[in-house]
Design an enzyme around this catalytic site. Structure first.
Site, mmCIF file in Angstrom:
data_model
loop_
_atom_site.group_PDB
_atom_site.id
_atom_site.type_symbol
_atom_site.label_atom_id
_atom_site.label_comp_id
_atom_site.label_asym_id
_atom_site.label_seq_id
_atom_site.Cartn_x
_atom_site.Cartn_y
_atom_site.Cartn_z
ATOM 1 N N SER A 121 1.865 11.142 28.591
ATOM 2 C CA SER A 121 1.525 11.718 29.161
ATOM 3 C C SER A 121 1.575 13.359 28.217
ATOM 4 C CB SER A 121 2.832 12.133 29.749
ATOM 5 O OG SER A 121 3.744 12.369 28.386
ATOM 6 N N HIS A 125 7.124 19.361 28.728
ATOM 7 C CA HIS A 125 5.781 18.983 28.825
ATOM 8 C C HIS A 125 5.187 19.997 27.694
ATOM 9 C CE1 HIS A 125 6.922 14.637 29.676
ATOM 10 N NE2 HIS A 125 5.597 14.396 29.114
#
Length: 282
Positions: free
Chosen positions: A37, A265
């Site tokens: 990811s 992230h």
């Protein structure tokens, strides 16, 4: 990046490591992006197709890099939650199955980026555990939890992962023998010290240790790249861009993002920065 939850992920941060590779003076024509990811996710409001559970965005570093290099054919095979085993086998996610990422490689592929390894050492569970223990705000409860008989279990996991990363890079070379291969490390989630509890629920004493674990992972990825004829982008030199910084400064979002990016992230600015690092390295 996380296999168990997008709410917890890993990262680590920047310095460039050299290794033999083909020059791209003539330009790249077919670029394949492999990874988890940290490769796939960017702006969650701009999906790029594929199974829903991959959270693949059209605003991530592969798309940015392809635009910078004027690559006509981009194949983004990355998927949230991916581990090294998903290079050679299918990955079941919400909304379908992501094919084995190596299936996207072909003899005419001339550029490959690989961003993998964080999920193999269990960063999702690690950060979850550290968050649960962080009520001891000024201690280092997570480091104590992951230290067994004087041995740092996370450091040991990174050491044990190195031969697998070696095999991944060799697998790319075998399937795309003419490609320039770039191993991409993880942007820093935490600063070198201090932290920002509870925005990032990590005890103050655990922040330097976790930061060091992320750096060790990046250094291992760079070392394996150099040993296997690949380039690497190692973000260990990046400072002032972690999840504890102001929303307009940081490249990684905290547990509660300020923009449509995944928690813990890279945000779109972070993905663009990684693309610039790779372009510079090439």
């Amino acid at each position: 990046m996380l296999r168990t939850s997008l709410a917890f992920a890993v990262a680590a941060a920047a310095a460039l490591v050299t290794a033999p590779a083909q020059a791209h003076a003539a330009g790249f024509h077919r670029y394949v992006a492999l990874g988890d990811s940290y490769t796939a996710v960017g702006d969650l409001l701009q999906p790029a197709g594929g199974p829903l559970g991959c959270f693949r965005s059209s605003v991530n570093f592969p798309h940015d890099l392809a635009a910078r290099l004027h690559v006509a054919d981009l194949v983004d095979a990355s998927c949230g939650g991916a581990v090294t085993a998903d290079m050679t086998g299918p990955q079941s996610v919400i909304g379908g199955t992501n094919p084995a990422q190596f299936d996207s490689l072909a003899p005419d592929t001339d550029l490959v980026t690989v961003g993998i390894g964080g999920n193999d050492i269990g960063f999702g569970d690690i950060v979850t555990t550290c968050g649960e223990l962080s009520l001891d705000v000024f201690g280092n409860p997570c480091q104590q939890h992951f230290t067994v008989n004087g041995t740092d279990q996370l450091a040991a996991r990174i050491d044990a992962l190195a031969p697998t990363i070696d095999a991944v890079i060799q697998g790319v070379h075998q399937r795309a023998p003419h490609a320039t291969v770039v191993v991409v490390g993880y942007l820093p989630v935490l600063p070198a010290s201090g932290g920002c509890w509870p925005s990032m629920p990590v005890a103050v004493g655990d922040v330097p240790w976790l930061h060091g674990i992320e750096q060790k992972l990046n250094d291992m990825l760079s070392a394996e790249a150099a040993a296997n004829g690949a380039l690497s982008v190692n973000p260990n030199g990046v400072t002032g861009r972690d999840a504890c910084q102001w929303p307009w400064t940081r490249w990684v979002e905290p547990v509660i993002p300020a923009q449509p990016a995944a928690p813990v992230h890279p945000n779109p600015a972070g993905q663009s920065a990684v693309a610039a690092m790779i372009e510079s390295r090439l």
